[in-house]
Design a protein around this motif. Structure first.
Motif, PDB file in Angstrom:
ATOM      1  N   ALA A 140      10.415   5.484  -5.252  1.00  0.00           N
ATOM      2  CA  ALA A 140      10.195   4.178  -5.887  1.00  0.00           C
ATOM      3  C   ALA A 140      11.316   3.222  -5.478  1.00  0.00           C
ATOM      4  O   ALA A 140      11.082   2.031  -5.234  1.00  0.00           O
ATOM      5  CB  ALA A 140      10.162   4.368  -7.403  1.00  0.00           C
ATOM      6  N   GLU A 156       0.818  -1.231   0.000  1.00  0.00           N
ATOM      7  CA  GLU A 156       0.000   0.000   0.000  1.00  0.00           C
ATOM      8  C   GLU A 156       0.850   1.280   0.000  1.00  0.00           C
ATOM      9  O   GLU A 156       0.314   2.373  -0.112  1.00  0.00           O
ATOM     10  CB  GLU A 156      -0.900   0.020   1.244  1.00  0.00           C
ATOM     11  CG  GLU A 156      -1.978  -1.054   1.229  1.00  0.00           C
ATOM     12  CD  GLU A 156      -2.711  -1.150   2.559  1.00  0.00           C
ATOM     13  OE1 GLU A 156      -3.932  -0.955   2.567  1.00  0.00           O
ATOM     14  OE2 GLU A 156      -2.043  -1.394   3.599  1.00  0.00           O
ATOM     15  N   LYS A 186       3.165   4.371  -1.062  1.00  0.00           N
ATOM     16  CA  LYS A 186       3.244   5.153  -2.298  1.00  0.00           C
ATOM     17  C   LYS A 186       4.401   6.140  -2.186  1.00  0.00           C
ATOM     18  O   LYS A 186       4.772   6.552  -1.077  1.00  0.00           O
ATOM     19  CB  LYS A 186       1.942   5.933  -2.513  1.00  0.00           C
ATOM     20  CG  LYS A 186       0.771   5.040  -2.832  1.00  0.00           C
ATOM     21  CD  LYS A 186      -0.407   5.857  -3.346  1.00  0.00           C
ATOM     22  CE  LYS A 186      -1.521   4.977  -3.873  1.00  0.00           C
ATOM     23  NZ  LYS A 186      -1.974   3.967  -2.940  1.00  0.00           N
ATOM     24  N   GLU A 187       4.954   6.519  -3.358  1.00  0.00           N
ATOM     25  CA  GLU A 187       6.039   7.504  -3.367  1.00  0.00           C
ATOM     26  C   GLU A 187       5.572   8.801  -2.694  1.00  0.00           C
ATOM     27  O   GLU A 187       4.419   9.204  -2.875  1.00  0.00           O
ATOM     28  CB  GLU A 187       6.426   7.843  -4.804  1.00  0.00           C
ATOM     29  CG  GLU A 187       7.250   6.773  -5.471  1.00  0.00           C
ATOM     30  CD  GLU A 187       7.676   7.187  -6.876  1.00  0.00           C
ATOM     31  OE1 GLU A 187       8.341   8.216  -7.010  1.00  0.00           O
ATOM     32  OE2 GLU A 187       7.307   6.468  -7.819  1.00  0.00           O
ATOM     33  N   ILE A 211      10.867   2.020  -1.804  1.00  0.00           N
ATOM     34  CA  ILE A 211       9.737   1.085  -1.697  1.00  0.00           C
ATOM     35  C   ILE A 211      10.150  -0.290  -2.253  1.00  0.00           C
ATOM     36  O   ILE A 211       9.869  -1.330  -1.647  1.00  0.00           O
ATOM     37  CB  ILE A 211       8.482   1.629  -2.430  1.00  0.00           C
ATOM     38  CG1 ILE A 211       7.973   2.885  -1.708  1.00  0.00           C
ATOM     39  CG2 ILE A 211       7.385   0.575  -2.484  1.00  0.00           C
ATOM     40  CD1 ILE A 211       6.861   3.628  -2.421  1.00  0.00           C
TER      41      ILE A 211
END
Ligand SMILES: [Fe+2]
Length: 407
Positions: free
Chosen positions: A381, A353, A355-356, A384
């Motif tokens: 990115a 879940e 996000k950047e 993550i």
């Protein structure tokens, strides 16, 4: 038998067939239509403009790789358009071919000086034009390759910085966290400062990340002490860290400008800093900014003052350790931090879940306690993807705490 015919590889064949985005500018509708039809027949994507003004609007709103423009047009001619493109659009490069009935030496020279790449005389010979477009296409491809290579070099540069910061984190987690935060804060101050150019924002962030690299190897008790609590010998060792840092970084050619800032990050505008006792403007502006960011972070995380207590301390330092303009900026950042803290709460999300742009509300650690990512890291990115890899091998839990700010 050699027939003299070159054989292109499949990759080259595809490249040759790749269409260009071409803007055709001509105030004469018939010439414009004929040229457009021919370019489309050759497989290119074509946009038309009837004058320089219309062309400029198109150039600002969609990607164009090549402009084929008439010279003589009412009001805003092809040469003016060329000058505007060269002044205001730095990247990506736009290849410009001017088509004109003017073919005297002074005219051609004027066009070349304005920044055109190629020149064709009317009436247009289409075989000639096709060959010239092919030349332009090769130049655009070389430029694209250069940009890609530059991006690779940039990527490697940031990998080097990342490696240094990981080294600091491995040596001392608190020191590593301090340097990460100072990098971010120094960049924020640079973005607020009227005399810092955007090109220097990255330099500030890097200098902040690395400013205390000379602390590596110092006894831990010195790293965590305030200078006022140190013995004479400890103080002497501690005061050598800006020079140590400079020596480490000056070994790498691309980090030489940063090494100067690292040397100067403990100078004070009243001349009572170290190692060189520089005063006011003798200290490079970017070093003054890194120094101010470091002091602010130390107030918050080393002395553990609350955000509300920091302004009083900043006012005590104003004008002798930190210049007034930077104190005002830090006060503004402090106000924003207080507002953020009042409005922010953390939530737990699974790695899928994330996000950047989300910001970690807590450290992420491996089961053995080793730090993977520190609190307040803004997720990219890359980070993550790294977390996913760690979770896949069960090196971290799949619940991550991030800030969620209320509107
Ligand atoms: Fe320092």
């Amino acid at each position: 038998m050699n027939t003299g015919t070159s054989i292109s590889t499949p990759a080259e064949h595809v490249r040759e067939q790749k269409p260009l985005d071409i803007l055709v500018v001509d105030d004469h509708p018939v010439t414009r239509t004929l040229l457009t039809m021919r370019l489309k027949k050759w497989g290119h994507r074509v946009t038309e403009a009837e004058n320089g003004n219309a062309a400029w609007l198109i150039l600002r709103s969609k990607p164009i790789q090549m402009v084929i423009t008439d010279w003589m047009m009412p009001e805003f001619d092809g040469i003016e358009l060329t000058r505007k493109i060269r002044t205001e659009i730095r990247s990506p490069y736009i290849y410009i071919i001017v088509v004109s009935a003017l073919d005297s030496k002074p005219d051609v020279l004027k066009g070349l000086q304005a920044g055109i790449d190629d020149y064709l005389v009317k009436p247009i010979d289409f075989d000639h034009l096709q060959a010239r477009i092919a030349i332009g296409k090769r130049i655009l491809e070389v430029e694209k390759t250069l940009i890609e290579q530059y991006e690779t070099i940039q990527h490697n540069y940031f990998q080097t910085i990342r490696m240094f910061t990981q080294l600091m984190e491995a040596f001392d987690e608190e020191l590593g966290g301090h340097c990460r935060r100072v990098g971010k804060l120094a960049k924020t101050l640079g973005m607020m400062h009227p005399n810092v150019k955007p090109a220097d924002w990255g330099t500030l962030e890097t200098a902040g990340f690395l400013h205390d690299i000379g602390m590596i190897g110092l006894p831990k008790e010195i790293v965590h002490k305030r200078e006022t609590e140190m013995t004479g010998d400890e103080k002497q060792l501690y005061r050598g860290h800006p020079i140590q840092g400079e020596l480490i970084l000056a070994e790498i050619e691309t980090l030489k400008p940063i090494s100067r800032l690292v040397r100067c990050h403990h100078e004070q505008i009243n001349g009572k800093g170290f190692p060189d006792g520089l005063k006011g403007d003798e200290i490079p502006l970017l070093a003054r900014i890194v120094g101010a960011a470091s002091i602010y972070d130390s107030l918050q995380h080393k002395r553990k003052l609350s955000l509300e207590a920091i302004p009083e301390q900043l006012m005590l330092l104003k004008g002798y350790r930190i210049e007034p303009q930077l104190v005002e900026m830090l006060l503004e950042i402090n106000r924003q931090q207080i507002i953020h803290e009042q409005n922010a709460f953390s939530i737990e999300l699974s790695i899928e879940e994330l996000k950047e742009g989300m910001v970690l509300a807590d450290h992420i650690r491996r089961p053995n306690g080793a730090l993977v990512l520190s609190k307040d890291t803004r997720l990219s990115a890359f980070t993550i993807a790294t977390l996913k890899r760690f979770a896949d091998i069960a090196a971290i839990e799949n619940r991550i705490s991030v800030y969620r700010t209320l509107p």
